[in-house]
Design a protein around this motif. Sequence first.
Motif, PDB file in Angstrom:
ATOM      1  N   TYR A   1     -15.563 -43.431   2.375  1.00 29.31           N
ATOM      2  CA  TYR A   1     -16.014 -42.457   3.366  1.00 29.31           C
ATOM      3  C   TYR A   1     -17.375 -42.860   3.935  1.00 29.31           C
ATOM      4  CZ  TYR A   1     -12.472 -39.351   1.248  1.00 29.31           C
ATOM      5  OH  TYR A   1     -11.327 -38.797   0.771  1.00 29.31           O
ATOM      6  N   LEU A   2     -18.282 -43.260   3.043  1.00 33.11           N
ATOM      7  CA  LEU A   2     -19.616 -43.655   3.488  1.00 33.11           C
ATOM      8  C   LEU A   2     -19.549 -44.864   4.417  1.00 33.11           C
ATOM      9  CD1 LEU A   2     -21.536 -43.235   0.105  1.00 33.11           C
ATOM     10  CD2 LEU A   2     -21.818 -41.823   2.144  1.00 33.11           C
ATOM     11  N   LYS A   3     -18.636 -45.784   4.107  1.00 30.66           N
ATOM     12  CA  LYS A   3     -18.473 -46.968   4.948  1.00 30.66           C
ATOM     13  C   LYS A   3     -17.911 -46.575   6.316  1.00 30.66           C
ATOM     14  CE  LYS A   3     -18.165 -51.410   5.870  1.00 30.66           C
ATOM     15  NZ  LYS A   3     -19.372 -52.133   6.354  1.00 30.66           N
ATOM     16  N   HIS A   4     -16.951 -45.655   6.331  1.00 27.67           N
ATOM     17  CA  HIS A   4     -16.413 -45.168   7.607  1.00 27.67           C
ATOM     18  C   HIS A   4     -17.532 -44.582   8.467  1.00 27.67           C
ATOM     19  CE1 HIS A   4     -12.311 -45.963   6.816  1.00 27.67           C
ATOM     20  NE2 HIS A   4     -12.066 -44.953   5.997  1.00 27.67           N
ATOM     21  N   ILE A   5     -18.368 -43.778   7.845  1.00 25.91           N
ATOM     22  CA  ILE A   5     -19.459 -43.117   8.573  1.00 25.91           C
ATOM     23  C   ILE A   5     -20.452 -44.149   9.106  1.00 25.91           C
ATOM     24  CG2 ILE A   5     -21.416 -41.534   8.342  1.00 25.91           C
ATOM     25  CD1 ILE A   5     -19.662 -40.087   6.153  1.00 25.91           C
ATOM     26  N   GLU A   6     -20.839 -45.076   8.235  1.00 24.65           N
ATOM     27  CA  GLU A   6     -21.795 -46.107   8.644  1.00 24.65           C
ATOM     28  C   GLU A   6     -21.264 -46.913   9.821  1.00 24.65           C
ATOM     29  OE1 GLU A   6     -24.108 -50.039   6.806  1.00 24.65           O
ATOM     30  OE2 GLU A   6     -22.602 -48.976   5.616  1.00 24.65           O
ATOM     31  N   ASP A   7     -20.015 -47.344   9.733  1.00 24.63           N
ATOM     32  CA  ASP A   7     -19.433 -48.164  10.794  1.00 24.63           C
ATOM     33  C   ASP A   7     -19.289 -47.373  12.094  1.00 24.63           C
ATOM     34  OD1 ASP A   7     -19.259 -50.247   9.015  1.00 24.63           O
ATOM     35  OD2 ASP A   7     -17.108 -50.030   8.637  1.00 24.63           O
ATOM     36  N   ALA A   8     -18.831 -46.117  11.973  1.00 24.64           N
ATOM     37  CA  ALA A   8     -18.611 -45.296  13.166  1.00 24.64           C
ATOM     38  C   ALA A   8     -19.921 -45.005  13.888  1.00 24.64           C
ATOM     39  CB  ALA A   8     -17.915 -43.999  12.785  1.00 24.64           C
ATOM     40  N   VAL A   9     -20.951 -44.702  13.124  1.00 25.23           N
ATOM     41  CA  VAL A   9     -22.251 -44.387  13.730  1.00 25.23           C
ATOM     42  C   VAL A   9     -22.855 -45.646  14.359  1.00 25.23           C
ATOM     43  CG1 VAL A   9     -24.618 -43.654  13.245  1.00 25.23           C
ATOM     44  CG2 VAL A   9     -22.703 -42.419  12.216  1.00 25.23           C
ATOM     45  N   THR A  10     -22.689 -46.779  13.706  1.00 24.60           N
ATOM     46  CA  THR A  10     -23.209 -48.045  14.245  1.00 24.60           C
ATOM     47  C   THR A  10     -22.535 -48.395  15.568  1.00 24.60           C
ATOM     48  OG1 THR A  10     -23.693 -48.885  12.020  1.00 24.60           O
ATOM     49  CG2 THR A  10     -23.507 -50.508  13.795  1.00 24.60           C
TER      50      THR A  10
ATOM     51  N   TRP B   1     -15.947 -39.203  12.054  1.00 27.49           N
ATOM     52  CA  TRP B   1     -17.024 -39.699  11.187  1.00 27.49           C
ATOM     53  C   TRP B   1     -18.390 -39.678  11.863  1.00 27.49           C
ATOM     54  CZ3 TRP B   1     -15.118 -39.561   6.557  1.00 27.49           C
ATOM     55  CH2 TRP B   1     -13.789 -39.915   6.325  1.00 27.49           C
ATOM     56  N   VAL B   2     -18.424 -39.580  13.175  1.00 26.60           N
ATOM     57  CA  VAL B   2     -19.692 -39.423  13.901  1.00 26.60           C
ATOM     58  C   VAL B   2     -19.980 -37.940  14.119  1.00 26.60           C
ATOM     59  CG1 VAL B   2     -20.958 -39.912  16.037  1.00 26.60           C
ATOM     60  CG2 VAL B   2     -19.433 -41.638  15.070  1.00 26.60           C
ATOM     61  N   HIS B   3     -19.003 -37.224  14.699  1.00 22.85           N
ATOM     62  CA  HIS B   3     -19.184 -35.816  15.054  1.00 22.85           C
ATOM     63  C   HIS B   3     -18.449 -34.854  14.114  1.00 22.85           C
ATOM     64  CE1 HIS B   3     -19.593 -37.983  19.057  1.00 22.85           C
ATOM     65  NE2 HIS B   3     -20.778 -37.435  18.868  1.00 22.85           N
ATOM     66  N   TYR B   4     -17.467 -35.349  13.403  1.00 21.96           N
ATOM     67  CA  TYR B   4     -16.694 -34.517  12.483  1.00 21.96           C
ATOM     68  C   TYR B   4     -16.031 -35.416  11.446  1.00 21.96           C
ATOM     69  CZ  TYR B   4     -12.715 -36.075  15.312  1.00 21.96           C
ATOM     70  OH  TYR B   4     -11.795 -36.844  15.969  1.00 21.96           O
ATOM     71  N   ILE B   5     -15.497 -34.825  10.403  1.00 20.42           N
ATOM     72  CA  ILE B   5     -14.749 -35.572   9.393  1.00 20.42           C
ATOM     73  C   ILE B   5     -13.262 -35.368   9.655  1.00 20.42           C
ATOM     74  CG2 ILE B   5     -14.083 -35.569   6.960  1.00 20.42           C
ATOM     75  CD1 ILE B   5     -16.945 -35.405   6.200  1.00 20.42           C
ATOM     76  N   PRO B   6     -12.502 -36.451   9.782  1.00 16.68           N
ATOM     77  CA  PRO B   6     -11.055 -36.324  10.009  1.00 16.68           C
ATOM     78  C   PRO B   6     -10.307 -36.230   8.681  1.00 16.68           C
ATOM     79  CG  PRO B   6     -11.678 -38.622  10.127  1.00 16.68           C
ATOM     80  CD  PRO B   6     -12.953 -37.869   9.829  1.00 16.68           C
TER      81      PRO B   6
ATOM     82  N   LYS C   1     -21.616 -33.365  -2.593  1.00 16.95           N
ATOM     83  CA  LYS C   1     -22.502 -34.327  -3.260  1.00 16.95           C
ATOM     84  C   LYS C   1     -23.447 -34.999  -2.266  1.00 16.95           C
ATOM     85  CE  LYS C   1     -22.447 -38.588  -6.037  1.00 16.95           C
ATOM     86  NZ  LYS C   1     -23.422 -38.126  -7.059  1.00 16.95           N
ATOM     87  N   TYR C   2     -22.890 -35.420  -1.120  1.00 15.08           N
ATOM     88  CA  TYR C   2     -23.682 -36.136  -0.116  1.00 15.08           C
ATOM     89  C   TYR C   2     -24.101 -35.152   0.979  1.00 15.08           C
ATOM     90  CZ  TYR C   2     -22.126 -40.380  -2.456  1.00 15.08           C
ATOM     91  OH  TYR C   2     -21.889 -41.370  -3.396  1.00 15.08           O
ATOM     92  N   ASP C   3     -24.979 -34.248   0.600  1.00 18.37           N
ATOM     93  CA  ASP C   3     -25.359 -33.145   1.472  1.00 18.37           C
ATOM     94  C   ASP C   3     -26.053 -33.622   2.749  1.00 18.37           C
ATOM     95  OD1 ASP C   3     -25.632 -30.099   1.641  1.00 18.37           O
ATOM     96  OD2 ASP C   3     -27.714 -30.744   1.936  1.00 18.37           O
ATOM     97  N   LYS C   4     -26.929 -34.604   2.625  1.00 18.13           N
ATOM     98  CA  LYS C   4     -27.652 -35.096   3.802  1.00 18.13           C
ATOM     99  C   LYS C   4     -26.711 -35.783   4.786  1.00 18.13           C
ATOM    100  CE  LYS C   4     -32.188 -35.691   1.604  1.00 18.13           C
ATOM    101  NZ  LYS C   4     -33.265 -36.657   1.237  1.00 18.13           N
TER     102      LYS C   4
END
Length: 387
Positions: A36-45, A311-316, A333-336
Amino acid sequence: MAIFDKMIALWILVVFSFFTSCSAGKSEKQAKWDKYLKHIEDAVTDYEECSSENSGCYRSVLDADFKPWRDRGGIKQEDFERGKKDRRNGVVHYQIIGHKLYRQENSMFQPRSVGIEHFLLKLLPLLPDMELLINTQDYPMVNKWIDPTPILSFSRTPNEVDIFYPAWTFWSGGPFLKTYPEGLGRWDEQRKVIGKKSEEFPWKKKKSKAFFRGSRTSSERDPLVKYARQNPSYADAAYTKNQAWKSDADTLGKPPAGEISLADHCKYKYLFNFRGVAASFRFKHLFMCRSLVVHVGEDWKEFFYPAMKPWVHYIPMDVEMKDLPVMIEFVRKYDKVARAIADRGYKFVDKHLRLKDIELYWKNLLLTYHSLMQWKPKRDMSLKQIK
């Protein structure tokens, strides 16, 4: 002694297997979290913010919707007449002639027509002569496997090629609930009401729970409701009545819950959005809470969905929701990380889905449509003027 040794060996094997399975379980969960964290990182990048100027955020939607018609050499009168002939109840014939708006006498969903006509009337001084077929039903009309007809619909799946228009609920119309007896619209007013409530419940004051309240228009909502019944500390999800409700069987074996206003959704950190009969009208409202939106399923869309990125604006989440417990633990767990997604989702809707953005989309939609029309419409005397 040999029997005792065998018993000890068997006990050690059982204990080892237990701890190994626990360790594997933890590793599997952490592996999913890392994914999940990798999805978020890649999507935001990869994400580049769009511009609201001239419908910039939604230009690709307009281009995609009209590409089949460009490829066919434009929208021909026979295409339009075929749409008129084949249309079902709820598809409304409009004409714009000499900067005046005309509509067929009977409109199946009057409040929906009012929500559409607000934008058409406002744009009349800018619009050339044209005629339109606007679908006011929930379901799209134009299957991708048949010869297309130029019907406008608010929502569709990948199996249809209806032309998107902004739903009537940006101004008026359903759903009609106890909390919204005159319908959910207007969007500009709801933005203010929900925005004010979000200020009362900033992130730190929100409950760290998944939340959903709505009728059982689709069984895709069942996994969250069942999860909430078993895990009330992690989720608050329940079914309310709708017009078709007859017994508790229609609310998954439990009495229907009371309705909750969209503003009161702001009390919770994690807001779930599901399709209803078609795309859900609540989707855009949830972002105004500055809560994290979890969007389940990807088939049903409105015109603005493609501009908002998972992953940028919402979680799918997929409709089976097999990873629901793991996902809820992840956002807790990953509140921030969860808060950052919530903030980006809010900022997009706040900045790019204002009422003036809806008006601009309508304008570009109609002018593009007109540019592809291959005939000059003649006044249909069976239509009445709308003022």
